[in-house]
Scaffold this motif. Structure first.
Motif, mmCIF file in Angstrom:
data_model
loop_
_atom_site.group_PDB
_atom_site.id
_atom_site.type_symbol
_atom_site.label_atom_id
_atom_site.label_comp_id
_atom_site.label_asym_id
_atom_site.label_seq_id
_atom_site.Cartn_x
_atom_site.Cartn_y
_atom_site.Cartn_z
ATOM 1 N N ALA A 1 -39.973 55.323 -14.991
ATOM 2 C CA ALA A 1 -40.988 54.394 -14.520
ATOM 3 C C ALA A 1 -40.294 53.100 -14.069
ATOM 4 O O ALA A 1 -39.160 52.829 -14.460
ATOM 5 C CB ALA A 1 -41.978 54.105 -15.635
ATOM 6 N N PRO A 2 -40.962 52.287 -13.248
ATOM 7 C CA PRO A 2 -42.326 52.464 -12.743
ATOM 8 C C PRO A 2 -42.431 53.345 -11.501
ATOM 9 O O PRO A 2 -43.537 53.693 -11.088
ATOM 10 C CB PRO A 2 -42.757 51.032 -12.415
ATOM 11 C CG PRO A 2 -41.482 50.365 -12.006
ATOM 12 C CD PRO A 2 -40.411 50.956 -12.899
ATOM 13 N N ALA A 3 -41.302 53.713 -10.898
ATOM 14 C CA ALA A 3 -41.367 54.555 -9.699
ATOM 15 C C ALA A 3 -41.998 55.906 -10.004
ATOM 16 O O ALA A 3 -42.665 56.502 -9.135
ATOM 17 C CB ALA A 3 -39.972 54.740 -9.110
ATOM 18 N N ASN A 4 -41.794 56.388 -11.234
ATOM 19 C CA ASN A 4 -42.312 57.697 -11.630
ATOM 20 C C ASN A 4 -43.084 57.548 -12.941
ATOM 21 O O ASN A 4 -42.551 57.795 -14.013
ATOM 22 C CB ASN A 4 -41.154 58.679 -11.819
ATOM 23 C CG ASN A 4 -40.327 58.848 -10.575
ATOM 24 O OD1 ASN A 4 -40.729 59.522 -9.629
ATOM 25 N ND2 ASN A 4 -39.154 58.213 -10.556
ATOM 26 N N ARG B 1 -46.741 45.299 -21.480
ATOM 27 C CA ARG B 1 -46.517 45.432 -20.029
ATOM 28 C C ARG B 1 -45.592 46.607 -19.733
ATOM 29 O O ARG B 1 -45.767 47.309 -18.724
ATOM 30 C CB ARG B 1 -45.962 44.131 -19.464
ATOM 31 C CG ARG B 1 -46.981 42.990 -19.431
ATOM 32 C CD ARG B 1 -46.487 41.815 -18.628
ATOM 33 N NE ARG B 1 -45.403 41.109 -19.299
ATOM 34 C CZ ARG B 1 -45.594 40.100 -20.153
ATOM 35 N NH1 ARG B 1 -46.816 39.694 -20.450
ATOM 36 N NH2 ARG B 1 -44.557 39.490 -20.721
ATOM 37 N N VAL B 2 -44.606 46.827 -20.597
ATOM 38 C CA VAL B 2 -43.719 47.988 -20.440
ATOM 39 C C VAL B 2 -44.530 49.279 -20.507
ATOM 40 O O VAL B 2 -44.353 50.192 -19.681
ATOM 41 C CB VAL B 2 -42.624 47.977 -21.527
ATOM 42 C CG1 VAL B 2 -41.902 49.317 -21.596
ATOM 43 C CG2 VAL B 2 -41.624 46.865 -21.259
ATOM 44 N N GLU B 3 -45.411 49.370 -21.488
ATOM 45 C CA GLU B 3 -46.237 50.568 -21.620
ATOM 46 C C GLU B 3 -47.137 50.760 -20.404
ATOM 47 O O GLU B 3 -47.274 51.886 -19.892
ATOM 48 C CB GLU B 3 -47.084 50.470 -22.891
ATOM 49 C CG GLU B 3 -46.271 50.578 -24.174
ATOM 50 C CD GLU B 3 -47.130 50.617 -25.417
ATOM 51 O OE1 GLU B 3 -46.593 50.961 -26.487
ATOM 52 O OE2 GLU B 3 -48.342 50.308 -25.327
ATOM 53 N N LEU B 4 -47.739 49.696 -19.933
ATOM 54 C CA LEU B 4 -48.630 49.811 -18.783
ATOM 55 C C LEU B 4 -47.862 50.235 -17.536
ATOM 56 O O LEU B 4 -48.370 51.035 -16.724
ATOM 57 C CB LEU B 4 -49.366 48.492 -18.546
ATOM 58 C CG LEU B 4 -50.441 48.151 -19.585
ATOM 59 C CD1 LEU B 4 -50.924 46.724 -19.419
ATOM 60 C CD2 LEU B 4 -51.619 49.133 -19.479
ATOM 61 N N ALA B 5 -46.641 49.726 -17.356
ATOM 62 C CA ALA B 5 -45.832 50.151 -16.213
ATOM 63 C C ALA B 5 -45.513 51.633 -16.294
ATOM 64 O O ALA B 5 -45.537 52.351 -15.286
ATOM 65 C CB ALA B 5 -44.545 49.323 -16.151
ATOM 66 N N TYR B 6 -45.211 52.111 -17.502
ATOM 67 C CA TYR B 6 -44.942 53.539 -17.693
ATOM 68 C C TYR B 6 -46.186 54.366 -17.388
ATOM 69 O O TYR B 6 -46.106 55.447 -16.783
ATOM 70 C CB TYR B 6 -44.489 53.765 -19.124
ATOM 71 C CG TYR B 6 -44.508 55.198 -19.577
ATOM 72 C CD1 TYR B 6 -43.727 56.174 -18.950
ATOM 73 C CD2 TYR B 6 -45.306 55.600 -20.655
ATOM 74 C CE1 TYR B 6 -43.739 57.492 -19.379
ATOM 75 C CE2 TYR B 6 -45.311 56.911 -21.091
ATOM 76 C CZ TYR B 6 -44.538 57.855 -20.452
ATOM 77 O OH TYR B 6 -44.552 59.160 -20.879
ATOM 78 N N LEU B 7 -47.334 53.869 -17.798
ATOM 79 C CA LEU B 7 -48.588 54.597 -17.588
ATOM 80 C C LEU B 7 -49.110 54.470 -16.168
ATOM 81 O O LEU B 7 -50.007 55.214 -15.768
ATOM 82 C CB LEU B 7 -49.647 54.087 -18.570
ATOM 83 C CG LEU B 7 -49.351 54.346 -20.052
ATOM 84 C CD1 LEU B 7 -50.301 53.543 -20.932
ATOM 85 C CD2 LEU B 7 -49.443 55.827 -20.370
ATOM 86 N N GLY B 8 -48.565 53.535 -15.391
ATOM 87 C CA GLY B 8 -49.047 53.308 -14.031
ATOM 88 C C GLY B 8 -50.407 52.652 -14.007
ATOM 89 O O GLY B 8 -51.222 52.911 -13.114
ATOM 90 N N CYS B 9 -50.665 51.777 -14.970
ATOM 91 C CA CYS B 9 -51.977 51.151 -15.125
ATOM 92 C C CYS B 9 -51.852 49.628 -15.077
ATOM 93 O O CYS B 9 -50.852 49.067 -15.520
ATOM 94 C CB CYS B 9 -52.604 51.549 -16.456
ATOM 95 S SG CYS B 9 -52.965 53.312 -16.602
ATOM 96 N N ASP C 1 -54.729 57.783 -18.603
ATOM 97 C CA ASP C 1 -53.638 58.577 -19.170
ATOM 98 C C ASP C 1 -53.129 58.056 -20.510
ATOM 99 O O ASP C 1 -52.290 58.713 -21.147
ATOM 100 C CB ASP C 1 -52.456 58.615 -18.189
ATOM 101 C CG ASP C 1 -52.713 59.534 -17.011
ATOM 102 O OD1 ASP C 1 -53.474 60.503 -17.171
ATOM 103 O OD2 ASP C 1 -52.148 59.280 -15.935
ATOM 104 N N ALA C 2 -53.603 56.881 -20.944
ATOM 105 C CA ALA C 2 -53.034 56.276 -22.150
ATOM 106 C C ALA C 2 -53.181 57.181 -23.366
ATOM 107 O O ALA C 2 -52.244 57.317 -24.169
ATOM 108 C CB ALA C 2 -53.698 54.924 -22.417
ATOM 109 N N ARG C 3 -54.310 57.825 -23.503
ATOM 110 C CA ARG C 3 -54.533 58.683 -24.664
ATOM 111 C C ARG C 3 -53.675 59.942 -24.579
ATOM 112 O O ARG C 3 -53.085 60.366 -25.579
ATOM 113 C CB ARG C 3 -56.016 59.040 -24.769
ATOM 114 C CG ARG C 3 -56.400 59.686 -26.089
ATOM 115 C CD ARG C 3 -57.905 59.909 -26.159
ATOM 116 N NE ARG C 3 -58.304 60.533 -27.404
ATOM 117 C CZ ARG C 3 -58.631 59.886 -28.509
ATOM 118 N NH1 ARG C 3 -58.603 58.563 -28.525
ATOM 119 N NH2 ARG C 3 -58.989 60.544 -29.599
ATOM 120 N N ASP C 4 -53.587 60.537 -23.389
ATOM 121 C CA ASP C 4 -52.776 61.747 -23.227
ATOM 122 C C ASP C 4 -51.300 61.477 -23.485
ATOM 123 O O ASP C 4 -50.572 62.371 -23.924
ATOM 124 C CB ASP C 4 -52.939 62.316 -21.818
ATOM 125 C CG ASP C 4 -54.289 62.985 -21.603
ATOM 126 O OD1 ASP C 4 -54.962 63.291 -22.610
ATOM 127 O OD2 ASP C 4 -54.660 63.198 -20.440
#
Length: 240
Positions: free
Chosen positions: A53-56, A145-153, A161-164
């Motif tokens: 992430a964040p590209a993927n 913010r790191v988590e949100l970038a990974y989730l694309g949110c 996708d946060a729960r999945d």
């Protein structure tokens, strides 16, 4: 490859590196040392990279790790490297521990085939990537913010996708045993580990949980030789 007599098929381990889902590499020195350590314990060790992430964003990383597990499970690879594909564990730190925990909890049923794994070591894993997870131990805003970038949110409020992406919500009674180690005062709040251990135990999963005093994070926990020895012994117990 592991040291010692290879006359019998060995257990195997897939290692998944950390790096906030946005960095890190299997070839970096700390992970080369982990590979050498686990190989010296007699395991055949595979280490994998994954799209970052964040590209993927999610689910690219877990899709790549799952594909790696399926490749390791292939009989042709097992014959080539001399291991038992039914005896496959996973070892991850930080973001890599999130991914290995997902390997352990996604899906149901037999942990000796397909993309399932038979044992999981989780060092400092972020386990709940939802808004509720951010409130566990008051996760710092920069890591949110790191988590949100990974989730694309853009926010947790609109992040399907946060729960999945959160191993906590995938737990069921068919999951493999877990070894969870987490420092009491590190930047991934220890409450993440505590709620995960409680969820696993609630459905009857065998869990070894080590809460470590101090602030050490992820692979830094392994500076403690006694913890290394405990993890190695646990992996042997689960996979040999």
């Amino acid at each position: 490859m592991p040291e010692g007599d290879a006359s019998e098929p060995r257990a195997a381990i897939i290692g998944v590196h950390g790096g906030s889902w946005s960095g890190g590499d299997k070839g970096q020195r700390p992970w080369r040392e982990i590979c050498a350590w686990l190989a010296s314990e007699g395991f055949v060790v595979f280490q994998t990279n994954y799209r970052l992430a964040p590209a993927n964003p999610y689910p690219a990383g877990i899709d790549d790790v799952t594909t790696a597990v399926e490749w390791i499970r292939d009989d042709a690879q097992a014959d080539r490297f001399g291991y038992d594909p039914a005896r496959l564990g996973a070892f991850g730190d930080s973001a890599g521990a999130n991914l290995t925990a997902l390997l352990g909890t996604r899906g149901e049923g037999d942990t000796t085939t397909g993309s399932r794994v038979a044992a999981v070591v989780d060092l400092s894993g972020p386990i709940d990537l939802t808004r509720e997870g951010a409130a566990l131990g008051d996760l710092a805003e920069d890591f949110q913010r790191v988590e949100l970038a990974y989730l694309g949110c853009a926010s947790f409020d609109e992040c399907a996708d946060a729960r999945d992406a959160s191993p906590l919500y995938q737990v069921d009674a068919s999951d493999p045993p877990f070894f969870v180690a987490h420092s009491l005062d590190e930047f991934v709040p220890v409450e993440q580990a505590e709620v995960f251990v409680a969820a696993l135990e609630a459905v009857g999963i065998d869990v070894t949980y080590v809460a470590v005093p101090g602030t050490a994070h992820a692979l830094s926990l392994l500076y403690d030789q006694s913890l290394r020895d405990e993890i190695a012994g646990w992996l042997h117990d689960q996979l040999d």
